[in-house]
Design a protein around this motif. Structure first.
Motif, PDB file in Angstrom:
ATOM      1  N   VAL A   1       0.842  -1.197   0.000  1.00 45.30           N
ATOM      2  CA  VAL A   1       0.000   0.000   0.000  1.00 45.30           C
ATOM      3  C   VAL A   1       0.875   1.244   0.000  1.00 45.30           C
ATOM      4  O   VAL A   1       1.905   1.284   0.670  1.00 45.30           O
ATOM      5  N   TYR A   2       0.456   2.245  -0.762  1.00 43.76           N
ATOM      6  CA  TYR A   2       1.209   3.494  -0.814  1.00 43.76           C
ATOM      7  C   TYR A   2       0.265   4.679  -0.859  1.00 43.76           C
ATOM      8  O   TYR A   2      -0.931   4.529  -1.106  1.00 43.76           O
ATOM      9  N   ASP A   3       0.799   5.866  -0.636  1.00 43.30           N
ATOM     10  CA  ASP A   3       0.048   7.115  -0.622  1.00 43.30           C
ATOM     11  C   ASP A   3       0.216   7.798  -1.973  1.00 43.30           C
ATOM     12  O   ASP A   3       1.326   8.189  -2.343  1.00 43.30           O
ATOM     13  N   VAL A   4      -0.872   7.958  -2.730  1.00 46.37           N
ATOM     14  CA  VAL A   4      -0.777   8.566  -4.064  1.00 46.37           C
ATOM     15  C   VAL A   4      -0.358  10.028  -4.010  1.00 46.37           C
ATOM     16  O   VAL A   4       0.088  10.576  -5.006  1.00 46.37           O
ATOM     17  N   THR A   5      -0.477  10.655  -2.853  1.00 51.21           N
ATOM     18  CA  THR A   5      -0.084  12.061  -2.740  1.00 51.21           C
ATOM     19  C   THR A   5       1.386  12.221  -2.330  1.00 51.21           C
ATOM     20  O   THR A   5       1.880  13.333  -2.225  1.00 51.21           O
ATOM     21  N   HIS A   6       2.066  11.086  -2.103  1.00 45.61           N
ATOM     22  CA  HIS A   6       3.464  11.116  -1.661  1.00 45.61           C
ATOM     23  C   HIS A   6       4.257  10.105  -2.498  1.00 45.61           C
ATOM     24  O   HIS A   6       4.298   8.911  -2.181  1.00 45.61           O
ATOM     25  N   GLY A   7       4.875  10.585  -3.566  1.00 42.86           N
ATOM     26  CA  GLY A   7       5.577   9.720  -4.509  1.00 42.86           C
ATOM     27  C   GLY A   7       6.621   8.818  -3.887  1.00 42.86           C
ATOM     28  O   GLY A   7       6.831   7.691  -4.330  1.00 42.86           O
ATOM     29  N   ALA A   8       7.299   9.292  -2.850  1.00 43.00           N
ATOM     30  CA  ALA A   8       8.337   8.483  -2.205  1.00 43.00           C
ATOM     31  C   ALA A   8       7.759   7.206  -1.602  1.00 43.00           C
ATOM     32  O   ALA A   8       8.443   6.181  -1.526  1.00 43.00           O
TER      33      ALA A   8
END
Length: 84
Positions: free
Chosen positions: A44-51
């Motif tokens: 899972v990742y945050d689409v607003t935080h590319g890193a």
């Protein structure tokens, strides 16, 4: 965090164990211990935080991609059924 979710798929009850390690390195040994026996994992990742997406590169060899939102609930049920 840890939760269990039970779904009924084709009249069969399936219980998913959901572990949230928040990407913290201190959970690495726990993560390896459990995903070795897993039938699937969610990266899972945050689409607003590319890193946060770049941090997943080591996990995404040939992963199935399913767009959903934990914030709004969009496609979450579909994701759980697909995983089950």
């Amino acid at each position: 965090d840890f939760q269990m979710k039970t779904l009924v798929v084709d009249s069969t009850a399936i219980t998913l164990q959901l572990w949230d390690t928040a990407g913290q390195e201190r959970f690495c040994s726990i993560t390896e211990q459990y995903y070795r026996k897993a039938d699937g994992i969610l990266a899972v990742y945050d689409v607003t935080h590319g890193a946060s997406f770049l941090a997943l590169r080591g996990w995404l060899d040939s992963a199935f991609f399913h767009e959903c939102s934990a914030k709004t609930g969009y496609n979450m049920e579909e994701l759980m059924v697909h995983l089950a």
